[in-house]
Scaffold this active site. Structure first.
Site, PDB file in Angstrom:
ATOM      1  N   ARG A 219       0.856  -1.182   0.000  1.00 29.50           N
ATOM      2  CA  ARG A 219       0.000   0.000   0.000  1.00 29.50           C
ATOM      3  C   ARG A 219       0.892   1.233   0.000  1.00 29.50           C
ATOM      4  O   ARG A 219       1.980   1.241   0.586  1.00 29.50           O
ATOM      5  CB  ARG A 219      -0.916   0.018   1.231  1.00 29.50           C
ATOM      6  CG  ARG A 219      -2.065  -0.985   1.172  1.00 29.50           C
ATOM      7  CD  ARG A 219      -3.086  -0.606   0.110  1.00 29.50           C
ATOM      8  NE  ARG A 219      -4.286  -1.443   0.139  1.00 29.50           N
ATOM      9  CZ  ARG A 219      -4.453  -2.542  -0.565  1.00 29.50           C
ATOM     10  NH1 ARG A 219      -3.478  -2.971  -1.357  1.00 29.50           N
ATOM     11  NH2 ARG A 219      -5.583  -3.223  -0.499  1.00 29.50           N
ATOM     12  N   GLU A 248      -2.974   8.091  -4.094  1.00 26.94           N
ATOM     13  CA  GLU A 248      -3.359   7.177  -5.170  1.00 26.94           C
ATOM     14  C   GLU A 248      -4.789   7.474  -5.580  1.00 26.94           C
ATOM     15  O   GLU A 248      -5.658   7.517  -4.707  1.00 26.94           O
ATOM     16  CB  GLU A 248      -3.226   5.721  -4.703  1.00 26.94           C
ATOM     17  CG  GLU A 248      -3.454   4.712  -5.811  1.00 26.94           C
ATOM     18  CD  GLU A 248      -3.191   3.269  -5.381  1.00 26.94           C
ATOM     19  OE1 GLU A 248      -4.087   2.433  -5.598  1.00 26.94           O
ATOM     20  OE2 GLU A 248      -2.105   2.985  -4.845  1.00 26.94           O
ATOM     21  N   HIS A 267      -1.390   0.218  -9.887  1.00 27.49           N
ATOM     22  CA  HIS A 267      -2.015  -0.747  -8.969  1.00 27.49           C
ATOM     23  C   HIS A 267      -2.647  -1.900  -9.756  1.00 27.49           C
ATOM     24  O   HIS A 267      -3.810  -2.281  -9.510  1.00 27.49           O
ATOM     25  CB  HIS A 267      -3.058  -0.055  -8.098  1.00 27.49           C
ATOM     26  CG  HIS A 267      -3.289  -0.759  -6.782  1.00 27.49           C
ATOM     27  ND1 HIS A 267      -3.670  -0.105  -5.629  1.00 27.49           N
ATOM     28  CD2 HIS A 267      -3.177  -2.069  -6.428  1.00 27.49           C
ATOM     29  CE1 HIS A 267      -3.809  -0.971  -4.634  1.00 27.49           C
ATOM     30  NE2 HIS A 267      -3.514  -2.176  -5.096  1.00 27.49           N
TER      31      HIS A 267
END
Length: 306
Positions: A219, A248, A267
């Protein structure tokens, strides 16, 4: 009598099959003892009916469910995450980022002239190197045998310090400070919790080698983005490969998009076309275990936060 399972909010045929081949029977939420939840926390049923004893979540990273109070609000219910379900594909992506960085592939891609002498000092090899895997759970365990044929050694870091197969050494997270100065490259695969926020910051980057590559497939919050940009601009480390960022999505115009020693992927280390099939195997395994009264895979620890 078959174990009753609710499948919400979407009933994908692959997941329906997974429940049924494990001996489960689809049921309405008000009549189910288990719930397979295929979405995020926003529409999660609140409160859960008293008949629900177990919830299987679709995500490996479940910090949003903690933030939303879904897990903490239901202490009587056993939650399981998808941790480990997508590990092989994410580990494959981590290896691709690491190899690309060590081999200076990003700079080669943007070259428009023959710059052999300039590139020679930047092109390395994983052979004989030491790779630290921070958070050596499912992803780390999948990555270690991928690194072995390339001649890389692995120092694993996990919460307990319990030995990880294939690693030359496993350290508990309490000894993380020892890792930075003794490693060639770092792969971050730990869960996002308050304790792991900015696990890698300016102080840690300063201890790495000028040829070290940092890969983050966990993350974005685990890495201090501003500190990373400063380290890259100063050529303090070799580079970074980030499948996750903070913030993000990474905004247009952010320095990470143009720095030659940064690789950013959106991602997508867990390809969407593989997610349901991989999750179906976990659903089938846990439905069978739940029906048999056995320990479930990837039980959520409300205290640890994952």
């Amino acid at each position: 009598m078959a174990t009753t399972i609710a499948l919400l909010p979407n009933q994908d045929p692959t997941l329906v099959d997974a429940v049924e081949r494990a001996g489960g029977e689809l049921a309405e939420l008000t009549a189910a003892s288990g719930l397979v939840w295929t979405a995020g926390p926003d529409d999660f049923p609140d409160p859960l009916p008293d008949n629900v004893e177990w919830v299987q979540l679709f995500s490996a990273g479940i910090e949003e469910f903690f933030t939303a109070g879904v897990v903490d609000a239901n202490p009587r219910v056993q939650f399981t995450s998808a941790t480990g379900t997508f590990a092989p594909t994410v580990a494959e992506h981590a290896l691709a980022l690491l190899l690309a960085g060590v081999r200076a592939i990003p700079e080669h891609l943007f070259a428009d002239t023959w710059r052999q002498q300039e590139f020679f000092p930047k092109v390395g090899t994983l052979r004989g190197s030491t790779v630290a895997i921070i958070g050596a759970g499912g992803i780390g365990r999948a990555l270690i045998p991928m690194l072995a044929p390339l001649g890389a050694r692995v120092v694993a870091v996990n919460r307990s310090g319990r030995p990880v197969p294939g690693a030359i050494e496993t350290l508990p997270v309490t000894r993380l400070d020892e890792v930075w100065s003794r490693t060639d490259h770092v792969v971050i695969a730990a869960p996002a919790t308050p304790a792991t926020k900015h696990l890698l910051g300016a102080a840690e980057l300063a201890q790495l080698k000028p040829t070290s590559w940092v890969i983050n497939v966990a993350r974005g919050s685990l890495v201090d983005t501003d500190a990373v940009v400063e380290a890259l601009e100063a050529n303090q480390i070799g580079g970074v490969g980030l499948d996750v960022t903070d913030p993000e999505p990474l905004p247009d115009g952010h320095p990470l998009w143009t720095l030659p020693n940064a690789i950013v992927t959106p991602h997508d280390s867990n390809p969407p076309q593989r997610r349901v099939a991989a999750f179906a195997d976990r659903v089938a395994e846990n439905v069978a275990r739940f029906a048999a009264g056995e320990d479930l895979i990837a039980k959520v620890d409300p205290v640890a936060g994952y």
